[in-house]
Design a protein around this motif. Structure first.
Motif, PDB file in Angstrom:
ATOM      1  N   ALA A   1      -1.007   3.434 -15.996  1.00  0.00           N
ATOM      2  CA  ALA A   1      -0.445   3.366 -17.352  1.00  0.00           C
ATOM      3  C   ALA A   1       0.725   2.390 -17.397  1.00  0.00           C
TER       4      ALA A   1
ATOM      5  N   ALA B   1       0.808  -1.000 -19.526  1.00  0.00           N
ATOM      6  CA  ALA B   1       1.839  -1.174 -20.554  1.00  0.00           C
ATOM      7  C   ALA B   1       2.540  -2.521 -20.400  1.00  0.00           C
TER       8      ALA B   1
ATOM      9  N   ASN C   1       5.021  12.751 -20.308  1.00  0.00           N
ATOM     10  CA  ASN C   1       4.040  13.712 -19.775  1.00  0.00           C
ATOM     11  C   ASN C   1       4.740  14.937 -19.194  1.00  0.00           C
TER      12      ASN C   1
ATOM     13  N   GLU D   1       7.386  11.772 -16.943  1.00  0.00           N
ATOM     14  CA  GLU D   1       7.186  10.310 -16.918  1.00  0.00           C
ATOM     15  C   GLU D   1       7.109   9.780 -18.349  1.00  0.00           C
ATOM     16  N   HIS D   2       7.781   8.672 -18.596  1.00  0.00           N
ATOM     17  CA  HIS D   2       7.768   8.057 -19.923  1.00  0.00           C
ATOM     18  C   HIS D   2       6.758   6.915 -19.945  1.00  0.00           C
ATOM     19  N   LEU D   3       5.808   6.988 -20.843  1.00  0.00           N
ATOM     20  CA  LEU D   3       4.746   5.981 -20.903  1.00  0.00           C
ATOM     21  C   LEU D   3       4.731   5.310 -22.265  1.00  0.00           C
ATOM     22  N   GLY D   4       4.670   3.993 -22.251  1.00  0.00           N
ATOM     23  CA  GLY D   4       4.680   3.228 -23.500  1.00  0.00           C
ATOM     24  C   GLY D   4       3.375   2.497 -23.731  1.00  0.00           C
TER      25      GLY D   4
ATOM     26  N   TYR E   1      -4.465   6.469 -20.362  1.00  0.00           N
ATOM     27  CA  TYR E   1      -3.897   7.514 -19.496  1.00  0.00           C
ATOM     28  C   TYR E   1      -4.440   8.890 -19.893  1.00  0.00           C
TER      29      TYR E   1
ATOM     30  N   GLU F   1      -7.950   9.223 -18.744  1.00  0.00           N
ATOM     31  CA  GLU F   1      -8.099   9.407 -17.294  1.00  0.00           C
ATOM     32  C   GLU F   1      -7.683  10.809 -16.862  1.00  0.00           C
TER      33      GLU F   1
END
Lengths: 213, 213
Positions: free
Chosen positions: A91, A95, B57, B61-64, B72, B75
């Motif tokens: 991810a 990104a 999450n 975890e920070h996801l952009g 993500y 998956e």
């Protein structure tokens, strides 16, 4: 495989890097964007949307959009991988790639620059200011994202990823328009590492058969 | 999971659809883009690049980047899938999603519209013409791509995919600016099918807690 592409197209350059990283041979089929060859009927049969690049796989399937093509290559030829193995890592790399492909590059592609000149009557200087503005602003975001990651040779980790495949062509474009890269320490370090790698050298515009420089 | 997002943000809307399709509960954390809340220092701690949406999450975890977040989710929560099982099908769905996310939406996001007004001094009418131009042109490409595919309920096949997650928010945006959708037969049929699906209804701006309409 065949790749319809253009030496100076940033999206084409991304796919060339991915093909070289994986050591996949391909037939290079040039489409001259500035001469409008992507708008000719012949190319419509290759790509309904008339966009470059288009990959034709060995079964004759036509695949468009550079990020989708690179994911396809990674799924069908997994070694070496362009994405980490774990979902969070994947991810994060995606990104970074999308920070370039969705935030920077779309603002500066040829049809947008044409609209700025033809419809909005921007002169060369204001068009170039637009170009540099979005490259610089976007790369500052890229740098801030890298600053949160552990130190590494490339954008993410010590092997090239999808992120580097997008970053390097964007830096090339920024250079053509004299964008300042000052202070983009980690971003430019990743770029420099990539440019020492033979796959990136082989894929660059000056190595292409249709290069005009 | 937590989702920092904004009811009217197209990229946020995409991720909300994906979460609803998968039946994943999440905490909705509004970030008011028009008031500039994404540029406040507090949000910088959430997202270094200051972009919306950001998914946090369950491990923190920070996801952009919306496309990366949706991949993500696919998956880590594979049922129901947002992508077909075969690599060519996956490439085609991703290409449709990217036709929206890389060719249309970036030209019309808030910071670009601000630049048009503040730097290029475009009046409301010319700004809106810009907006409609890129939505219409991009959706015509989308329609041409769909025309090459077997007939289907949604953009690709008979279940919603990543492509629909991108298409629907783009149609919503186009409607706000009175874009013409005439002649976009398959595209609009896919849109209509999506809007009958509860996941798309739940995710739409008017269902959001920060909706101002």
């Amino acid at each position: 495989m065949k790749l319809y592409n253009y030496f100076r197209s940033s999206a084409s350059f991304r796919v060339r890097i991915a093909l070289e990283l994986k050591g996949l041979p391909y037939e290079y089929l040039p489409v001259h964007l500035v001469k409008g060859e992507h708008k000719q009927p012949g190319y419509g049969a290759v790509s309904p949307s008339g966009l470059v690049p288009t990959l034709v796989n060995d079964s004759g399937e036509h695949l468009g959009q550079s990020l989708a093509i690179m994911e396809y290559l990674d799924e069908t030829h997994p070694r070496p991988p362009l994405l980490p193995a774990d979902p969070v890592g994947r991810a994060k790399v995606r990104a970074l790639a999308q920070l370039v492909a969705c935030e920077i590059h779309p603002l500066n592609n040829l049809r947008v620059l044409k609209y700025l000149v033809r419809e909005l009557k921007l002169d060369e200087e204001r068009k170039n200011a637009w170009y540099r503005h979005w490259v610089r602003e976007g790369l500052e975001l890229y740098e801030r994202e890298l600053a949160q990651l552990p130190s590494s040779t490339y954008s993410f980790g010590d092997t090239p990823t999808l992120a580097d495949c997008c970053l390097v062509p964007q830096i090339f474009n920024g250079m053509r328009f004299n964008t300042s890269f000052d202070g983009l320490t980690r971003t430019m370090a990743a770029y420099e590492a990539c440019m020492k790698h033979p796959a990136f050298q082989q894929a660059q515009p000056s190595s292409c058969p249709d290069n005009e420089a």
